[in-house]
Design an enzyme around this catalytic site. Sequence first.
Site, PDB file in Angstrom:
ATOM      1  CB  THR A 146       6.717  27.735  13.303  1.00 11.44           C
ATOM      2  OG1 THR A 146       6.234  27.307  14.570  1.00 11.44           O
ATOM      3  CG2 THR A 146       7.366  29.099  13.456  1.00 11.44           C
ATOM      4  N   GLY A 185      12.001  20.786  12.645  1.00  9.46           N
ATOM      5  CA  GLY A 185      13.129  19.875  12.800  1.00  9.46           C
ATOM      6  C   GLY A 185      13.036  18.717  11.825  1.00  9.46           C
ATOM      7  CD  GLU A 428       5.494  22.823  19.370  1.00  5.87           C
ATOM      8  OE1 GLU A 428       4.298  23.151  19.275  1.00  5.87           O
ATOM      9  OE2 GLU A 428       6.171  22.446  18.398  1.00  5.87           O
TER      10      GLU A 428
END
Length: 440
Positions: A146, A185, A428
């Site tokens: 992303t 993350g 997601e």
Amino acid sequence: MMSFRNVCTTINSDLQKERDSAIISVEELALFIWGSKERRHRRQEIAAFVDNDPDLRNDNAIYSTNQECYESGLRQGIKVFDFANSCNWKQEDVQDLLQISAASFGFSLHMVLVIPCLNKLASEEQVAELLPLCKKLSIIANYAQTELGHGTYVPNLETSATYDSATEEFVMNSPTFTSMKFWPGGLAFTSTHSIVMAQLWVKGQCHGPHLFFVPIRSLKDHQPLKGVELGDIGPKVGLHSTDNGFLRFDNVRYPRNTLMMKHCKLTPDGVYTRIGSAKALYASMVKMRVHIVSGAFDHLAKSVTIATRYSAVRRQCTMTTSEVEKQVIDYQTQKMKLFPWLAYTYALYFLVRQLNRFYDTVYARFEEGDFSNLAELHAICAGTKALTTYEATRGCDMVSQACGGHGVLRSSNLPDLYDGMRILCTAEGENTVMYLQTGR
């Protein structure tokens, strides 16, 4: 600081009464769900292991600062990896530990996404080199897909990796502000490496998004490598132990073998060859959506369990002064709030089980070069991810409200479960986009 762990050391009599009056066998139901006495016994062993480990229990997490959450998450993560290595990474045992402990650690994606991604998309040589290091935590990686400007629409990612055949290196670059990787993350403070999705350029031709396994920090002092800019994206709702970050590249050079080459090849002189379907690249992302559906089950199951037990021990109101106050669970309105979500939780469990089986079957065909079911797998995983996270979020909210004021106390765990579900609705792939992908 007060711990609620030992406030009550005996089973509430009302709760015990409800259990004693059950018309079904709990043991038979457990065996039906878990499949065998051996699996049921193993889960009990893992539960005892978690209960006896202060780091995995993490009793006082609700009183912790973000920094303390991050640090306790690191300790939890190390314990999880120690356990995984001790059981030789037996999938059922690792999944049970994660579910029972609800371990939340900054590099969790290193376990549930990076390692599977290596197995599925890296060449045999790359797996042999990198997988042992990942399992021993000698290196820790995140998954950087992303960007600030693009999330679900992968074809328009802006990060580029241009091959220089003269040096047999890729030049990785973030050409615009919106091309910075955003949200991965474990990126802000923890990771030493990153699986980066970037547009592959060879001899002036773009071959579309590809994955690269690249170092981003020094293994000597953990400082960002030259040309790598990264940091923390700031406070967010939930996931306080996860260091979500941003990442930019300023023409950073990486060796040719950083391109993950199970489904493609690039020779030293720059000859690119595709092996199989280009869509195989998305196998790990699709699997992550299966994990999210499983996460929806976990969150809702825990919320419904907490609310149902609370409703059994909570007494409120009488019709006459001589009566004993009624258990809240005996009120029809309370049953209408709880029982549909209890039923939904069981349905969701069996959906998760079937979805995992379907994914494994289809992926086994991928390994044999058969990608005929890829579109079906994508549509099912996208749709179920959207549906289950939306419904589980509603369920967590409803059963929390059914507990009155106690439902907003963090010591009940209900607010954290609800916040976790809100995050899964956009993780997601935002749910509206997921529905549209299924319909397409």
